[in-house]
Write a protein that holds these residues in place. Structure first.
Motif, PDB file in Angstrom:
ATOM      1  N   GLN A 111      46.932  52.528  41.655  1.00 24.40           N
ATOM      2  CA  GLN A 111      45.616  52.138  42.159  1.00 24.40           C
ATOM      3  C   GLN A 111      45.651  52.146  43.684  1.00 24.40           C
ATOM      4  O   GLN A 111      46.610  51.641  44.283  1.00 24.40           O
ATOM      5  CB  GLN A 111      45.245  50.742  41.652  1.00 24.40           C
ATOM      6  CG  GLN A 111      43.831  50.298  42.035  1.00 24.40           C
ATOM      7  CD  GLN A 111      43.525  48.896  41.517  1.00 24.40           C
ATOM      8  OE1 GLN A 111      44.356  48.001  41.627  1.00 24.40           O
ATOM      9  NE2 GLN A 111      42.335  48.714  40.955  1.00 24.40           N
ATOM     10  N   ASP A 113      45.443  51.020  47.366  1.00 20.23           N
ATOM     11  CA  ASP A 113      45.623  49.650  47.841  1.00 20.23           C
ATOM     12  C   ASP A 113      44.448  49.104  48.631  1.00 20.23           C
ATOM     13  O   ASP A 113      44.482  47.951  49.081  1.00 20.23           O
ATOM     14  CB  ASP A 113      46.912  49.525  48.654  1.00 20.23           C
ATOM     15  CG  ASP A 113      46.953  50.460  49.850  1.00 20.23           C
ATOM     16  OD1 ASP A 113      45.916  51.092  50.161  1.00 20.23           O
ATOM     17  OD2 ASP A 113      48.027  50.566  50.494  1.00 20.23           O
ATOM     18  N   ASP A 114      43.388  49.941  48.797  1.00 22.02           N
ATOM     19  CA  ASP A 114      42.193  49.434  49.468  1.00 22.02           C
ATOM     20  C   ASP A 114      41.126  48.980  48.476  1.00 22.02           C
ATOM     21  O   ASP A 114      40.017  48.607  48.853  1.00 22.02           O
ATOM     22  CB  ASP A 114      41.614  50.484  50.422  1.00 22.02           C
ATOM     23  CG  ASP A 114      41.285  51.802  49.727  1.00 22.02           C
ATOM     24  OD1 ASP A 114      41.428  51.879  48.484  1.00 22.02           O
ATOM     25  OD2 ASP A 114      40.900  52.761  50.420  1.00 22.02           O
ATOM     26  N   VAL A 115      41.486  48.993  47.168  1.00 25.33           N
ATOM     27  CA  VAL A 115      40.600  48.509  46.119  1.00 25.33           C
ATOM     28  C   VAL A 115      41.031  47.098  45.745  1.00 25.33           C
ATOM     29  O   VAL A 115      42.220  46.758  45.803  1.00 25.33           O
ATOM     30  CB  VAL A 115      40.664  49.435  44.876  1.00 25.33           C
ATOM     31  CG1 VAL A 115      39.851  48.867  43.733  1.00 25.33           C
ATOM     32  CG2 VAL A 115      40.182  50.828  45.229  1.00 25.33           C
ATOM     33  N   SER A 116      40.082  46.266  45.357  1.00 21.07           N
ATOM     34  CA  SER A 116      40.400  44.893  44.976  1.00 21.07           C
ATOM     35  C   SER A 116      41.454  44.863  43.880  1.00 21.07           C
ATOM     36  O   SER A 116      41.358  45.587  42.884  1.00 21.07           O
ATOM     37  CB  SER A 116      39.135  44.172  44.492  1.00 21.07           C
ATOM     38  OG  SER A 116      39.463  42.913  43.943  1.00 21.07           O
ATOM     39  N   SER A 117      42.455  44.017  44.063  1.00 19.62           N
ATOM     40  CA  SER A 117      43.544  43.926  43.087  1.00 19.62           C
ATOM     41  C   SER A 117      43.098  43.312  41.766  1.00 19.62           C
ATOM     42  O   SER A 117      43.802  43.410  40.763  1.00 19.62           O
ATOM     43  CB  SER A 117      44.701  43.096  43.670  1.00 19.62           C
ATOM     44  OG  SER A 117      44.262  41.780  43.988  1.00 19.62           O
ATOM     45  N   ASN A 118      41.953  42.675  41.752  1.00 18.53           N
ATOM     46  CA  ASN A 118      41.421  42.072  40.526  1.00 18.53           C
ATOM     47  C   ASN A 118      40.539  43.025  39.740  1.00 18.53           C
ATOM     48  O   ASN A 118      39.922  42.643  38.756  1.00 18.53           O
ATOM     49  CB  ASN A 118      40.629  40.803  40.861  1.00 18.53           C
ATOM     50  CG  ASN A 118      41.503  39.724  41.474  1.00 18.53           C
ATOM     51  OD1 ASN A 118      42.646  39.557  41.068  1.00 18.53           O
ATOM     52  ND2 ASN A 118      40.975  39.004  42.463  1.00 18.53           N
ATOM     53  N   SER A 119      40.472  44.248  40.207  1.00 15.28           N
ATOM     54  CA  SER A 119      39.575  45.228  39.596  1.00 15.28           C
ATOM     55  C   SER A 119      40.354  46.309  38.860  1.00 15.28           C
ATOM     56  O   SER A 119      41.504  46.603  39.183  1.00 15.28           O
ATOM     57  CB  SER A 119      38.703  45.854  40.686  1.00 15.28           C
ATOM     58  OG  SER A 119      38.002  46.976  40.179  1.00 15.28           O
ATOM     59  N   GLU A 120      39.705  46.899  37.855  1.00 13.66           N
ATOM     60  CA  GLU A 120      40.276  48.049  37.151  1.00 13.66           C
ATOM     61  C   GLU A 120      39.801  49.361  37.781  1.00 13.66           C
ATOM     62  O   GLU A 120      40.166  50.446  37.312  1.00 13.66           O
ATOM     63  CB  GLU A 120      39.864  48.022  35.677  1.00 13.66           C
ATOM     64  CG  GLU A 120      40.481  46.902  34.854  1.00 13.66           C
ATOM     65  CD  GLU A 120      41.970  47.105  34.623  1.00 13.66           C
ATOM     66  OE1 GLU A 120      42.355  48.078  33.940  1.00 13.66           O
ATOM     67  OE2 GLU A 120      42.754  46.291  35.161  1.00 13.66           O
ATOM     68  N   ASP A 121      39.014  49.256  38.853  1.00 13.46           N
ATOM     69  CA  ASP A 121      38.438  50.428  39.497  1.00 13.46           C
ATOM     70  C   ASP A 121      39.518  51.358  40.054  1.00 13.46           C
ATOM     71  O   ASP A 121      40.517  50.907  40.622  1.00 13.46           O
ATOM     72  CB  ASP A 121      37.499  50.017  40.637  1.00 13.46           C
ATOM     73  CG  ASP A 121      36.245  49.320  40.139  1.00 13.46           C
ATOM     74  OD1 ASP A 121      35.975  49.412  38.928  1.00 13.46           O
ATOM     75  OD2 ASP A 121      35.562  48.669  40.957  1.00 13.46           O
ATOM     76  N   LYS A 123      41.838  53.067  38.896  1.00 12.00           N
ATOM     77  CA  LYS A 123      43.197  53.131  38.377  1.00 12.00           C
ATOM     78  C   LYS A 123      43.435  54.509  37.760  1.00 12.00           C
ATOM     79  O   LYS A 123      42.571  55.051  37.076  1.00 12.00           O
ATOM     80  CB  LYS A 123      43.445  52.034  37.342  1.00 12.00           C
ATOM     81  CG  LYS A 123      43.642  50.653  37.947  1.00 12.00           C
ATOM     82  CD  LYS A 123      44.135  49.642  36.922  1.00 12.00           C
ATOM     83  CE  LYS A 123      44.479  48.312  37.585  1.00 12.00           C
ATOM     84  NZ  LYS A 123      45.021  47.324  36.618  1.00 12.00           N
ATOM     85  N   ARG A 217      50.194  49.468  43.413  1.00  5.66           N
ATOM     86  CA  ARG A 217      49.127  49.738  44.382  1.00  5.66           C
ATOM     87  C   ARG A 217      49.734  50.540  45.529  1.00  5.66           C
ATOM     88  O   ARG A 217      50.731  50.126  46.135  1.00  5.66           O
ATOM     89  CB  ARG A 217      48.526  48.422  44.881  1.00  5.66           C
ATOM     90  CG  ARG A 217      47.720  47.708  43.797  1.00  5.66           C
ATOM     91  CD  ARG A 217      47.362  46.289  44.171  1.00  5.66           C
ATOM     92  NE  ARG A 217      46.632  46.201  45.433  1.00  5.66           N
ATOM     93  CZ  ARG A 217      45.335  46.482  45.587  1.00  5.66           C
ATOM     94  NH1 ARG A 217      44.616  46.872  44.531  1.00  5.66           N
ATOM     95  NH2 ARG A 217      44.744  46.365  46.749  1.00  5.66           N
TER      96      ARG A 217
END
Length: 276
Positions: A111, A113-121, A123, A217
């Motif tokens: 994923q 590393d600039d995407v929220s770690s709580n998101s599945e976006d 991936k 990430r």
């Protein structure tokens, strides 16, 4: 052809060998040891009055080794055998077996590393594209996987295969055994001691595959570099290309590979239960 009686059995079970296979080689072959131990235990469960076959239990009568493939000239790779399993009524169970032992499969999820770690976006799953002659393919999409060698642990084997097939160095302690997690919560009265893995073709092959998960990430640029990278042990004939597939599409893009579907199903099921 040499014949010997299988050790540690109450009744004689003749084992017929091919001319190129010695008794000691067969008995020490890990895949054979696991298979015969598992089968003998499963047969013993027929003693339970609630077992479906209790009134007419099946027995292992004989084993005929039909062919052997050696790796490097000496090490056993695969064995094809015929096991006669029948009851006193003369009823037989299918016994054609291709022994190759366990493998490990790896669900590698990356994923940005600039995407929220709580998101599945965003991936993505790393798939390998490689020739699979038994399937008639020169470019089959599948999870990174490999046969288990003498590496000590399943996690160690998975980490080794990840590095060989993708070039990524993953500490074994960071791997999550999805199969073990799922099976530990399964409810069953089955007394059989099967391997903790996914059986890909139990009608003819002993192969079982535990699926491991590794999530990482990484910078977007790094993900771009891995797309289409040539990997694998090139001097061993491995011609592998990496493919980054969106997680939400992996069941479709990798739908011909049972390991992909098993890994995706395990991931989704365990994630919904909050276990990963």
């Amino acid at each position: 052809m040499c014949t010997f009686n299988l050790p540690n059995t109450k009744e004689e079970v003749p084992v017929h060998l091919t001319s190129d296979l010695a008794q000691e080689q067969l008995i020490s072959f890990p895949a054979f040891k696991n298979w015969i131990s598992t089968l003998q235990h499963s047969l013993s469960t027929q003693q339970n009055q609630s077992h479906a076959f209790h009134s007419a239990p099946y027995k292992l009568r004989s084993i005929e080794i039909q062919s052997v493939d050696f790796f490097g000239g000496k090490r056993i790779g695969f064995i094809k055998l015929k096991a006669e399993v029948s009851n006193d009524k003369g009823e037989k169970l299918p016994g054609s077996v291709f022994l190759r032992g366990g493998s490990v499969g790896m669900l590698l999820i990356l994923q940005p590393d600039d995407v929220s770690s709580n998101s599945e976006d965003e991936k993505h799953v790393i798939l390998t594209l490689q020739p699979r002659i038994p399937a008639g393919s020169l470019c089959l999409a599948e999870l990174p996987a490999g046969m288990l060698d003498d590496v000590g642990t399943f996690a160690g084997g998975a980490a080794k295969e990840i590095e060989e097939e993708t070039g990524l160095q993953v500490p074994a302690k960071e791997l999550v055994n999805l199969t073990a997690l799922a099976l530990s919560s399964a409810t069953s009265d089955n007394e059989e001691h099967l391997q903790q893995g996914v059986y890909l073709s139990p009608g003819g092959c002993d192969e079982f595959v535990p699926i491991f998960l590794w999530q990482k990430r990484v910078p977007r640029e790094q993900m771009k570099e891995w797309q289409g990278k040539l990997t694998g042990l090139r001097d061993h004939g491995e011609k592998i290309t990496l493919m980054l597939c969106p997680l939400k599409e992996v069941w479709r893009q990798g739908g011909r590979d049972a390991k992909v579907l098993a890994g995706w199903a395990l991931y989704e099921g365990l994630r919904k239960e909050g276990k990963i």
